[in-house]
Design an enzyme around this catalytic site. Structure first.
Site, PDB file in Angstrom:
ATOM      1  N   SER A  34     -11.244   5.052 -29.617  1.00 41.12           N
ATOM      2  CA  SER A  34     -10.167   5.628 -28.821  1.00 41.12           C
ATOM      3  C   SER A  34     -10.294   5.126 -27.398  1.00 41.12           C
ATOM      4  CB  SER A  34     -10.254   7.154 -28.844  1.00 41.12           C
ATOM      5  OG  SER A  34     -11.340   7.572 -28.040  1.00 41.12           O
ATOM      6  N   LYS A  35      -9.374   5.545 -26.593  1.00 39.96           N
ATOM      7  CA  LYS A  35      -9.374   5.094 -25.201  1.00 39.96           C
ATOM      8  C   LYS A  35     -10.692   5.396 -24.489  1.00 39.96           C
ATOM      9  CE  LYS A  35      -4.435   5.939 -24.883  1.00 39.96           C
ATOM     10  NZ  LYS A  35      -4.369   6.568 -26.225  1.00 39.96           N
ATOM     11  N   ARG A  36     -11.374   6.389 -24.974  1.00 41.78           N
ATOM     12  CA  ARG A  36     -12.593   6.805 -24.272  1.00 41.78           C
ATOM     13  C   ARG A  36     -13.788   5.904 -24.516  1.00 41.78           C
ATOM     14  NH1 ARG A  36     -10.747  11.446 -25.962  1.00 41.78           N
ATOM     15  NH2 ARG A  36     -12.258  11.648 -27.623  1.00 41.78           N
ATOM     16  N   ASN A  37     -13.784   5.188 -25.619  1.00 42.94           N
ATOM     17  CA  ASN A  37     -15.016   4.418 -25.893  1.00 42.94           C
ATOM     18  C   ASN A  37     -14.780   2.919 -26.075  1.00 42.94           C
ATOM     19  OD1 ASN A  37     -13.774   4.462 -28.319  1.00 42.94           O
ATOM     20  ND2 ASN A  37     -15.276   5.731 -29.353  1.00 42.94           N
TER      21      ASN A  37
END
Length: 359
Positions: free
Chosen positions: A256-259
């Site tokens: 996801s955008k976070r990782n």
RNA sequence: GGCCCCGUCGUCUAGCGGCCUAGGACUCUGGCUUCUCAAGUCAGCUACGAGGGUUCGAAUCCCUUCGGGGCUACCA
């Protein structure tokens, strides 16, 4: 006569398409091409608060850039359109009414707060949280009372006792006991459809034969099958399911955008070649069986079969993408290389110019 | 918590009972090459989560266990 294969790529563009989406699209595309079938491209925008026209346009553009072509869908049309769910509302309303009339579905007057409270209680009592069926068999008086209170009902599907058994091409036989599949909502109080309704209705109406999608949808499959049944579809006409393994980030959770960088648009801006992205993504969860790793789009359509798709999740590895990208760039003719470099330069230069102008 | 899915080198994978003292690719380490950086080339490190079975024989089949992930919405 063997039925023509019809796969579909049905994203819900709530942002730029990310690499996990594209991997799914690529497999759907490759399988359709491999079998001489059709790829249907459908936009799942039943939640218009999250899906915007800009994102839809961007998704179309990204797919085209990658070389993933579709036979029915936005821009090209087709006999089973429209292909934007937001333009098919009357179709869903038709089926929703039918389910209600048949008794397959029922009006549920429970408020969000009430549901929340009961779920909380279930959790506290260590029970499986889920709809408890409070409105399943309401008396006429009861309903009149709710209506008098001004309550607007949602439409809920009745899950009968029993189980749903189906064969996933990648995972084998999967069984869900309906004890763990509570009655689910088909349409909101304002009548707008939810994914659970729209996806199943569309797959049937668009004559989809093979549903290749992310593993996160595996546990929603019994609900879809329930809708097929309510629509009167014969079991042998249910689509074949294949739930693709996740693409994970470096931290081993769903990418996801976070990782990590997930937006395909970003990779494009960085100068990654579309064929490199596709080649790399094809190798994430699939392999041709031999030691071949340099695969063109054409070869992918020749070699791709669903039974060679892995069942275990794969980590996204930027280093390997870079290596494949390097190989592809070196294989370019000088003219081709210059042209692409020039286009990339122009694009970046123009966006830079815009930025400077604003100052 | 419940249900479901998954488990081979650091990573992607080959493997579907003997061909495996486990192969390839990327990464990493060292050498060669090189004006530099890449590229190329040679060599090396490193894996069947654990425990029980079944079998003459298991990475491959079964069970348990541990670990990871997903779902559990009037999101998709």
């Amino acid at each position: 006569m063997v039925k023509e294969v019809r796969t579909r790529f049905a994203p819900s563009p709530t942002g730029d398409l990310h690499v996990g989406n594209i991997r799914t699209a690529l497999f759907d595309w490759a399988y359709a091409r491999h079998t001489g079938g059709k790829l249907i491209f459908r936009i799942e925008d039943t939640d218009r608060e999250r899906v915007t026209d800009e994102y839809i346009a961007a998704a179309i553009e990204t797919l085209k850039w990658l070389g993933i072509t579709w036979d029915e869908g936005p821009e090209v049309g087709g006999p089973h359109g429209p292909y934007l769910q937001s333009q098919r509302l009357d179709i869903y309303a038709h089926w929703a009414k039918k389910f209600l009339d048949n008794g397959d579905a029922y009006n549920c007057y429970c408020s969000t707060e009430e549901l929340e409270a009961r779920r909380e209680a279930q959790r506290a009592a260590n029970l499986a949280p889920g709809y408890d069926g409070a409105c399943r068999d309401l008396s006429a008086d009861h309903i009149a009372n709710y209506v008098a209170q001004g309550r607007k009902p949602v439409l809920r599907m009745r899950m009968p006792d029993g189980e749903t058994k189906f064969t996933d091409v990648i995972r084998g036989e999967v069984i869900f006991d309906h004890k763990f599949v509570p009655d689910f909502v088909l349409a909101r109080a304002d009548g707008s459809p939810l994914y659970t309704l729209a996806v199943a209705v569309d797959d049937v109406l668009m004559k989809i034969t093979h549903v290749l999608r992310g593993e996160d949808l595996l546990s929603s499959t019994p609900r879809q099958i329930r809708v097929y049944q309510a629509m009167g579809v014969a079991p042998e006409d249910f689509p074949v399911f294949a739930h693709l393994p996740f693409v994970m980030g470096q931290d081993n959770t769903k990418l996801s955008k976070r990782n990590g960088e997930v937006s395909v648009a970003w990779y494009r801006e960085q100068g990654f070649l579309p064929e490199a992205i596709c080649n790399y993504l094809a190798l994430l969860g699939w392999s041709p069986g031999d030691d071949r790793e340099n695969i063109s789009m054409k070869e992918l359509t020749e070699l791709f079969t669903v039974d060679r798709v892995n069942s275990s999740p794969a980590r996204f590895d930027m280093k390997k993408l870079e290596a494949i990208n390097g190989d592809k760039i070196r294989a370019l003719t000088i003219d081709d290389f210059l042209e692409r470099a020039f286009h990339l330069f122009l694009k970046q230069a123009s966006s830079l110019a815009l930025t400077m102008k604003r100052r």
